[in-house]
Write a protein that holds these residues in place. Structure first.
Motif, PDB file in Angstrom:
ATOM      1  N   LEU A  66       0.820  -1.206   0.000  1.00 56.04           N
ATOM      2  CA  LEU A  66       0.000   0.000   0.000  1.00 56.04           C
ATOM      3  C   LEU A  66       0.858   1.261   0.000  1.00 56.04           C
ATOM      4  CD1 LEU A  66      -2.876  -0.986   2.440  1.00 56.04           C
ATOM      5  CD2 LEU A  66      -3.074  -0.531  -0.007  1.00 56.04           C
ATOM      6  N   PHE A  67       1.866   1.296   0.867  1.00 56.07           N
ATOM      7  CA  PHE A  67       2.734   2.466   0.909  1.00 56.07           C
ATOM      8  C   PHE A  67       3.492   2.647  -0.408  1.00 56.07           C
ATOM      9  CE2 PHE A  67       2.895   2.083   5.749  1.00 56.07           C
ATOM     10  CZ  PHE A  67       1.869   2.994   5.900  1.00 56.07           C
ATOM     11  N   SER A  68       3.870   1.540  -1.040  1.00 57.94           N
ATOM     12  CA  SER A  68       4.616   1.655  -2.302  1.00 57.94           C
ATOM     13  C   SER A  68       3.786   2.317  -3.386  1.00 57.94           C
ATOM     14  CB  SER A  68       5.092   0.275  -2.769  1.00 57.94           C
ATOM     15  OG  SER A  68       4.042  -0.468  -3.362  1.00 57.94           O
ATOM     16  N   THR A  69       2.460   2.228  -3.289  1.00 59.79           N
ATOM     17  CA  THR A  69       1.587   2.823  -4.309  1.00 59.79           C
ATOM     18  C   THR A  69       1.456   4.333  -4.168  1.00 59.79           C
ATOM     19  OG1 THR A  69      -0.495   2.516  -3.093  1.00 59.79           O
ATOM     20  CG2 THR A  69       0.254   0.684  -4.498  1.00 59.79           C
ATOM     21  N   ILE A  70       1.817   4.871  -2.998  1.00 59.54           N
ATOM     22  CA  ILE A  70       1.734   6.326  -2.811  1.00 59.54           C
ATOM     23  C   ILE A  70       3.128   6.943  -2.671  1.00 59.54           C
ATOM     24  CG2 ILE A  70      -0.629   6.319  -1.939  1.00 59.54           C
ATOM     25  CD1 ILE A  70       0.614   6.652   0.914  1.00 59.54           C
ATOM     26  N   LEU A  71       4.139   6.199  -3.090  1.00 56.72           N
ATOM     27  CA  LEU A  71       5.515   6.687  -3.073  1.00 56.72           C
ATOM     28  C   LEU A  71       5.775   7.517  -4.319  1.00 56.72           C
ATOM     29  CD1 LEU A  71       8.302   6.575  -1.652  1.00 56.72           C
ATOM     30  CD2 LEU A  71       8.780   4.558  -3.047  1.00 56.72           C
ATOM     31  N   ARG A  72       6.458   8.630  -4.120  1.00 63.11           N
ATOM     32  CA  ARG A  72       6.795   9.499  -5.239  1.00 63.11           C
ATOM     33  C   ARG A  72       8.214  10.016  -5.040  1.00 63.11           C
ATOM     34  NH1 ARG A  72       2.976  14.585  -6.019  1.00 63.11           N
ATOM     35  NH2 ARG A  72       4.390  15.633  -4.579  1.00 63.11           N
ATOM     36  N   LEU A  73       8.929  10.196  -6.143  1.00 63.77           N
ATOM     37  CA  LEU A  73      10.246  10.804  -6.109  1.00 63.77           C
ATOM     38  C   LEU A  73      10.122  12.243  -6.582  1.00 63.77           C
ATOM     39  CD1 LEU A  73      13.295  10.708  -5.689  1.00 63.77           C
ATOM     40  CD2 LEU A  73      13.498   9.778  -8.007  1.00 63.77           C
ATOM     41  N   ASP A  74      10.346  13.180  -5.673  1.00 65.20           N
ATOM     42  CA  ASP A  74      10.355  14.598  -5.993  1.00 65.20           C
ATOM     43  C   ASP A  74      11.807  15.035  -6.187  1.00 65.20           C
ATOM     44  OD1 ASP A  74       7.608  14.689  -5.737  1.00 65.20           O
ATOM     45  OD2 ASP A  74       7.609  15.640  -3.763  1.00 65.20           O
ATOM     46  N   PRO A  75      12.049  16.199  -6.751  1.00 65.26           N
ATOM     47  CA  PRO A  75      13.438  16.648  -6.939  1.00 65.26           C
ATOM     48  C   PRO A  75      14.260  16.667  -5.653  1.00 65.26           C
ATOM     49  CG  PRO A  75      11.946  18.039  -8.189  1.00 65.26           C
ATOM     50  CD  PRO A  75      11.084  17.122  -7.348  1.00 65.26           C
ATOM     51  N   ASP A  76      13.598  16.856  -4.516  1.00 59.91           N
ATOM     52  CA  ASP A  76      14.327  16.919  -3.245  1.00 59.91           C
ATOM     53  C   ASP A  76      14.184  15.659  -2.396  1.00 59.91           C
ATOM     54  OD1 ASP A  76      11.648  17.479  -2.829  1.00 59.91           O
ATOM     55  OD2 ASP A  76      12.006  19.017  -1.319  1.00 59.91           O
ATOM     56  N   GLY A  77      13.692  14.560  -2.982  1.00 56.60           N
ATOM     57  CA  GLY A  77      13.676  13.303  -2.238  1.00 56.60           C
ATOM     58  C   GLY A  77      12.394  12.508  -2.384  1.00 56.60           C
ATOM     59  N   TYR A  78      12.376  11.387  -1.671  1.00 53.87           N
ATOM     60  CA  TYR A  78      11.238  10.471  -1.714  1.00 53.87           C
ATOM     61  C   TYR A  78      10.160  10.926  -0.739  1.00 53.87           C
ATOM     62  CZ  TYR A  78      14.154   7.290  -4.404  1.00 53.87           C
ATOM     63  OH  TYR A  78      14.949   6.727  -5.376  1.00 53.87           O
ATOM     64  N   ARG A  79       8.904  10.796  -1.168  1.00 56.30           N
ATOM     65  CA  ARG A  79       7.760  11.222  -0.369  1.00 56.30           C
ATOM     66  C   ARG A  79       6.646  10.176  -0.431  1.00 56.30           C
ATOM     67  NH1 ARG A  79      11.307  14.397   0.605  1.00 56.30           N
ATOM     68  NH2 ARG A  79      11.440  16.519  -0.128  1.00 56.30           N
ATOM     69  N   LEU A  80       5.915  10.037   0.667  1.00 54.65           N
ATOM     70  CA  LEU A  80       4.620   9.372   0.653  1.00 54.65           C
ATOM     71  C   LEU A  80       3.611  10.496   0.483  1.00 54.65           C
ATOM     72  CD1 LEU A  80       4.893   6.746   3.539  1.00 54.65           C
ATOM     73  CD2 LEU A  80       5.216   6.397   1.089  1.00 54.65           C
ATOM     74  N   VAL A  81       2.737  10.370  -0.524  1.00 52.40           N
ATOM     75  CA  VAL A  81       1.857  11.470  -0.894  1.00 52.40           C
ATOM     76  C   VAL A  81       0.411  11.002  -0.923  1.00 52.40           C
ATOM     77  CG1 VAL A  81       1.356  13.204  -2.666  1.00 52.40           C
ATOM     78  CG2 VAL A  81       3.696  12.430  -2.325  1.00 52.40           C
ATOM     79  N   THR A  82      -0.448  11.794  -0.285  1.00 50.58           N
ATOM     80  CA  THR A  82      -1.897  11.601  -0.370  1.00 50.58           C
ATOM     81  C   THR A  82      -2.467  12.915  -0.899  1.00 50.58           C
ATOM     82  OG1 THR A  82      -2.481  12.455   1.824  1.00 50.58           O
ATOM     83  CG2 THR A  82      -1.752  10.139   1.709  1.00 50.58           C
ATOM     84  N   PRO A  83      -3.761  12.985  -1.141  1.00 50.24           N
ATOM     85  CA  PRO A  83      -4.309  14.270  -1.602  1.00 50.24           C
ATOM     86  C   PRO A  83      -4.120  15.413  -0.604  1.00 50.24           C
ATOM     87  CG  PRO A  83      -5.840  12.498  -2.079  1.00 50.24           C
ATOM     88  CD  PRO A  83      -4.751  11.901  -1.222  1.00 50.24           C
ATOM     89  N   VAL A  84      -3.933  15.092   0.684  1.00 50.01           N
ATOM     90  CA  VAL A  84      -3.852  16.151   1.693  1.00 50.01           C
ATOM     91  C   VAL A  84      -2.524  16.221   2.442  1.00 50.01           C
ATOM     92  CG1 VAL A  84      -6.351  16.244   2.023  1.00 50.01           C
ATOM     93  CG2 VAL A  84      -4.979  14.712   3.433  1.00 50.01           C
ATOM     94  N   GLU A  85      -1.634  15.239   2.277  1.00 53.14           N
ATOM     95  CA  GLU A  85      -0.371  15.229   3.003  1.00 53.14           C
ATOM     96  C   GLU A  85       0.781  14.765   2.128  1.00 53.14           C
ATOM     97  OE1 GLU A  85      -0.762  14.320   7.581  1.00 53.14           O
ATOM     98  OE2 GLU A  85      -1.526  12.649   6.400  1.00 53.14           O
ATOM     99  N   LYS A  86       1.963  15.295   2.455  1.00 53.85           N
ATOM    100  CA  LYS A  86       3.192  14.855   1.808  1.00 53.85           C
ATOM    101  C   LYS A  86       4.236  14.711   2.907  1.00 53.85           C
ATOM    102  CE  LYS A  86       5.061  17.809  -1.020  1.00 53.85           C
ATOM    103  NZ  LYS A  86       5.548  18.573  -2.181  1.00 53.85           N
ATOM    104  N   LEU A  87       4.748  13.469   3.067  1.00 53.98           N
ATOM    105  CA  LEU A  87       5.694  13.155   4.124  1.00 53.98           C
ATOM    106  C   LEU A  87       6.996  12.637   3.538  1.00 53.98           C
ATOM    107  CD1 LEU A  87       3.088  11.282   6.317  1.00 53.98           C
ATOM    108  CD2 LEU A  87       4.136  13.479   6.899  1.00 53.98           C
TER     109      LEU A  87
END
Length: 185
Positions: A66-87
């Motif tokens: 589940l967490f792997s499906t909301i993982l994103r690589l941004d220019p400044d690092g890896y994030r878990l992203v939902t519509p309301v939070e980015k960690l």
């Protein structure tokens, strides 16, 4: 390392991923979500592929998926992203491992440690860099939106066995593309 509210963030991330999976929509559209950065969460994806939370392995494979499906690589690092939070999370090497491979006709299909299946092709290339310290090959596969999988050693050996020798270099073909594996020893 974790800021206050990260337990809520962890729960929210899991809930968002579950809702996307239940809706049958496939992967959540994390590339379209741009919430405010909420801080760091004490999740580390170790170099061996183990996902850790607050120093302990996340033991439920379903939760890691589940967490792997909301993982994103941004220019400044890896994030878990939902519509309301980015960690922010930490990744020691690459977030995924390509642990299995099979041939379908002329194509190579890889399976990652989180259950993704990826056909190697021009959009999902196999790349091989060399570790400067050891001189060993470090093969990887593009999975999705900048996220890559480290190809497991046993899978890389399978690739080398099926490779063709061209001009002193080993290469494999898949998805209409050719991938260089390195110089023949």
């Amino acid at each position: 390392m974790a800021q206050s509210g990260t337990a809520d963030g962890l729960a929210a991330a899991a809930k968002a991923a579950r809702e996307a999976a239940r809706a049958g929509r496939g992967l959540p559209p994390v590339h379209l979500w741009n919430p405010e950065h909420c801080g760091d969460i004490d999740i580390v994806i170790r170099a061996d592929g183990v996902w850790m939370h607050e120093g302990s392995p996340i033991g439920r494979a379903e939760l890691v998926r589940l967490f792997s499906t909301i993982l994103r690589l941004d220019p400044d690092g890896y994030r878990l992203v939902t519509p309301v939070e980015k960690l922010s999370i930490r990744v020691e090497d690459l977030p995924f491992r390509a642990v299995l491979m099979r041939r379908e006709g002329e194509d190579l299909i890889f399976t990652t440690d989180v259950g993704d299946e990826v056909r190697a092709d021009a959009e999902h290339p196999i790349e091989v860099s060399v570790d400067p310290a050891t001189g060993e090959p470090r093969p990887s596969l593009h999975v999705r939106r900048g996220l890559k999988a480290r190809i497991a050693r046993s899978v890389f050996y399978e690739l080398v066995e099926m490779a063709q020798l061209r001009d002193g270099r080993l290469s494999v073909r898949s998805g209409g593309a050719s991938f260089d594996l390195g110089a023949a020893a």
